[in-house]
Design a protein around this motif. Structure first.
Motif, mmCIF file in Angstrom:
data_model
loop_
_atom_site.group_PDB
_atom_site.id
_atom_site.type_symbol
_atom_site.label_atom_id
_atom_site.label_comp_id
_atom_site.label_asym_id
_atom_site.label_seq_id
_atom_site.Cartn_x
_atom_site.Cartn_y
_atom_site.Cartn_z
ATOM 1 N N PRO A 132 -1.431 -5.381 6.490
ATOM 2 C CA PRO A 132 -2.048 -6.283 5.503
ATOM 3 C C PRO A 132 -1.052 -6.823 4.473
ATOM 4 O O PRO A 132 -1.220 -7.921 3.951
ATOM 5 C CB PRO A 132 -3.107 -5.405 4.820
ATOM 6 C CG PRO A 132 -3.410 -4.332 5.793
ATOM 7 C CD PRO A 132 -2.131 -4.094 6.538
ATOM 8 N N ILE A 133 -0.001 -6.085 4.217
ATOM 9 C CA ILE A 133 1.008 -6.508 3.237
ATOM 10 C C ILE A 133 2.092 -7.342 3.894
ATOM 11 O O ILE A 133 2.477 -8.403 3.398
ATOM 12 C CB ILE A 133 1.632 -5.279 2.541
ATOM 13 C CG1 ILE A 133 0.562 -4.517 1.767
ATOM 14 C CG2 ILE A 133 2.785 -5.684 1.641
ATOM 15 C CD1 ILE A 133 1.017 -3.170 1.256
ATOM 16 N N PRO A 191 7.244 -11.394 -2.905
ATOM 17 C CA PRO A 191 6.594 -10.267 -3.583
ATOM 18 C C PRO A 191 7.535 -9.059 -3.604
ATOM 19 O O PRO A 191 8.453 -8.948 -2.786
ATOM 20 C CB PRO A 191 5.370 -9.973 -2.711
ATOM 21 C CG PRO A 191 5.215 -11.143 -1.810
ATOM 22 C CD PRO A 191 6.538 -11.816 -1.710
ATOM 23 N N ILE A 192 7.291 -8.155 -4.523
ATOM 24 C CA ILE A 192 8.193 -7.009 -4.721
ATOM 25 C C ILE A 192 8.351 -6.173 -3.455
ATOM 26 O O ILE A 192 9.446 -5.694 -3.155
ATOM 27 C CB ILE A 192 7.738 -6.137 -5.921
ATOM 28 C CG1 ILE A 192 8.798 -5.068 -6.248
ATOM 29 C CG2 ILE A 192 6.407 -5.475 -5.645
ATOM 30 C CD1 ILE A 192 10.023 -5.609 -6.873
ATOM 31 N N GLU A 193 7.278 -5.997 -2.678
ATOM 32 C CA GLU A 193 7.393 -5.184 -1.454
ATOM 33 C C GLU A 193 8.325 -5.836 -0.433
ATOM 34 O O GLU A 193 9.081 -5.158 0.256
ATOM 35 C CB GLU A 193 6.023 -4.881 -0.844
ATOM 36 C CG GLU A 193 5.192 -6.081 -0.493
ATOM 37 C CD GLU A 193 4.332 -6.595 -1.641
ATOM 38 O OE1 GLU A 193 3.600 -7.568 -1.402
ATOM 39 O OE2 GLU A 193 4.369 -6.041 -2.752
ATOM 40 N N TRP A 194 8.313 -7.171 -0.352
ATOM 41 C CA TRP A 194 9.237 -7.864 0.539
ATOM 42 C C TRP A 194 10.655 -7.805 0.000
ATOM 43 O O TRP A 194 11.622 -7.746 0.772
ATOM 44 C CB TRP A 194 8.808 -9.314 0.755
ATOM 45 C CG TRP A 194 7.936 -9.483 1.944
ATOM 46 C CD1 TRP A 194 6.601 -9.730 1.958
ATOM 47 C CD2 TRP A 194 8.338 -9.389 3.318
ATOM 48 N NE1 TRP A 194 6.142 -9.799 3.251
ATOM 49 C CE2 TRP A 194 7.192 -9.598 4.105
ATOM 50 C CE3 TRP A 194 9.541 -9.144 3.956
ATOM 51 C CZ2 TRP A 194 7.217 -9.575 5.497
ATOM 52 C CZ3 TRP A 194 9.572 -9.118 5.341
ATOM 53 C CH2 TRP A 194 8.419 -9.331 6.093
ATOM 54 N N SER A 252 13.461 -6.218 2.317
ATOM 55 C CA SER A 252 14.552 -7.111 2.727
ATOM 56 C C SER A 252 15.913 -6.579 2.302
ATOM 57 O O SER A 252 16.878 -6.638 3.071
ATOM 58 C CB SER A 252 14.341 -8.507 2.143
ATOM 59 O OG SER A 252 13.208 -9.107 2.709
ATOM 60 N N VAL A 253 15.999 -6.062 1.099
ATOM 61 C CA VAL A 253 17.275 -5.529 0.616
ATOM 62 C C VAL A 253 17.696 -4.312 1.444
ATOM 63 O O VAL A 253 18.849 -4.210 1.881
ATOM 64 C CB VAL A 253 17.196 -5.181 -0.883
ATOM 65 C CG1 VAL A 253 18.385 -4.343 -1.319
ATOM 66 C CG2 VAL A 253 17.096 -6.449 -1.711
ATOM 67 N N VAL A 254 16.760 -3.405 1.659
ATOM 68 C CA VAL A 254 17.077 -2.188 2.425
ATOM 69 C C VAL A 254 17.508 -2.538 3.849
ATOM 70 O O VAL A 254 18.539 -2.057 4.338
ATOM 71 C CB VAL A 254 15.872 -1.220 2.424
ATOM 72 C CG1 VAL A 254 16.063 -0.102 3.432
ATOM 73 C CG2 VAL A 254 15.637 -0.659 1.032
ATOM 74 N N LEU A 255 16.739 -3.394 4.515
ATOM 75 C CA LEU A 255 17.048 -3.720 5.902
ATOM 76 C C LEU A 255 18.274 -4.622 6.029
ATOM 77 O O LEU A 255 19.015 -4.523 7.013
ATOM 78 C CB LEU A 255 15.830 -4.338 6.573
ATOM 79 C CG LEU A 255 14.669 -3.351 6.750
ATOM 80 C CD1 LEU A 255 13.425 -4.067 7.239
ATOM 81 C CD2 LEU A 255 15.044 -2.217 7.682
ATOM 82 N N ALA A 256 18.523 -5.483 5.043
ATOM 83 C CA ALA A 256 19.739 -6.308 5.073
ATOM 84 C C ALA A 256 20.988 -5.440 4.960
ATOM 85 O O ALA A 256 22.041 -5.790 5.498
ATOM 86 C CB ALA A 256 19.704 -7.341 3.941
ATOM 87 N N ALA A 257 20.878 -4.322 4.277
ATOM 88 C CA ALA A 257 22.019 -3.415 4.159
ATOM 89 C C ALA A 257 22.147 -2.500 5.372
ATOM 90 O O ALA A 257 23.257 -2.264 5.873
ATOM 91 C CB ALA A 257 21.891 -2.577 2.886
ATOM 92 N N LEU A 258 21.016 -1.982 5.866
ATOM 93 C CA LEU A 258 21.080 -0.963 6.926
ATOM 94 C C LEU A 258 21.275 -1.528 8.335
ATOM 95 O O LEU A 258 21.940 -0.890 9.159
ATOM 96 C CB LEU A 258 19.814 -0.100 6.888
ATOM 97 C CG LEU A 258 19.713 0.862 5.712
ATOM 98 C CD1 LEU A 258 18.425 1.674 5.809
ATOM 99 C CD2 LEU A 258 20.915 1.778 5.657
#
Length: 139
Positions: free
Chosen positions: A104-105, A56-59, A63-69
């Motif tokens: 919940p998300i 889903p878009i929220e994941w 995932s992109v933000v945390l994979a980079a940071l």
């Protein structure tokens, strides 16, 4: 040649060495978390939430933000740079919000939340101790 035994040798205090070791342990965990998120992005592991195109878009955003940071935080912590803990805090706060406030998300991952809180408390303890130690030396 004679050695001068009266010359003081500057050595880091035990608390400084322990703090550096703590930062490097947290750095290793940051690098592992970064690898975990990269595994999600490139789809090595089977499952719906383990491939970027089926998330889903929220994941996808998380995932992109945390994979980079996370790797950046790991590098900063390993080098004991002043910006390392700041980036780690951004990563930790993001995951705490994801798994606590937005459960919940994203689902509940209480162990991750607890580990981030524990690291923050230990970090605050080290910084407080170092502050008072340096103030005592200065006075």
């Amino acid at each position: 040649m004679e050695e001068d035994f009266d010359t003081p040798v500057l050595r880091p205090a035990l608390i400084d060495s322990l703090f550096e070791a703590f930062l490097r342990i947290v750095a290793a965990y940051c690098l592992l978390f970064g690898v975990f998120y990269w595994v999600r992005l490139i789809g090595i592991y089977p499952g719906a939430l383990w491939r970027f195109d089926t998330m889903p878009i929220e994941w996808q955003v998380a995932s992109v933000v945390l994979a980079a940071l996370f790797p950046i935080a790991g590098i900063g912590l390993w080098m004991t740079a002043s910006w390392g803990p700041v980036i780690w805090f951004i990563c930790a706060a993001t995951e705490v919000v994801m798994f606590q406030a937005m459960s919940p998300i994203f689902g509940e991952r209480q162990l991750i939340v607890a580990s981030h809180i524990l690291v923050a408390v230990i970090y605050a303890g080290f910084r407080t101790t170092l502050f008072f130690q340096r103030r005592q030396v200065r006075d």
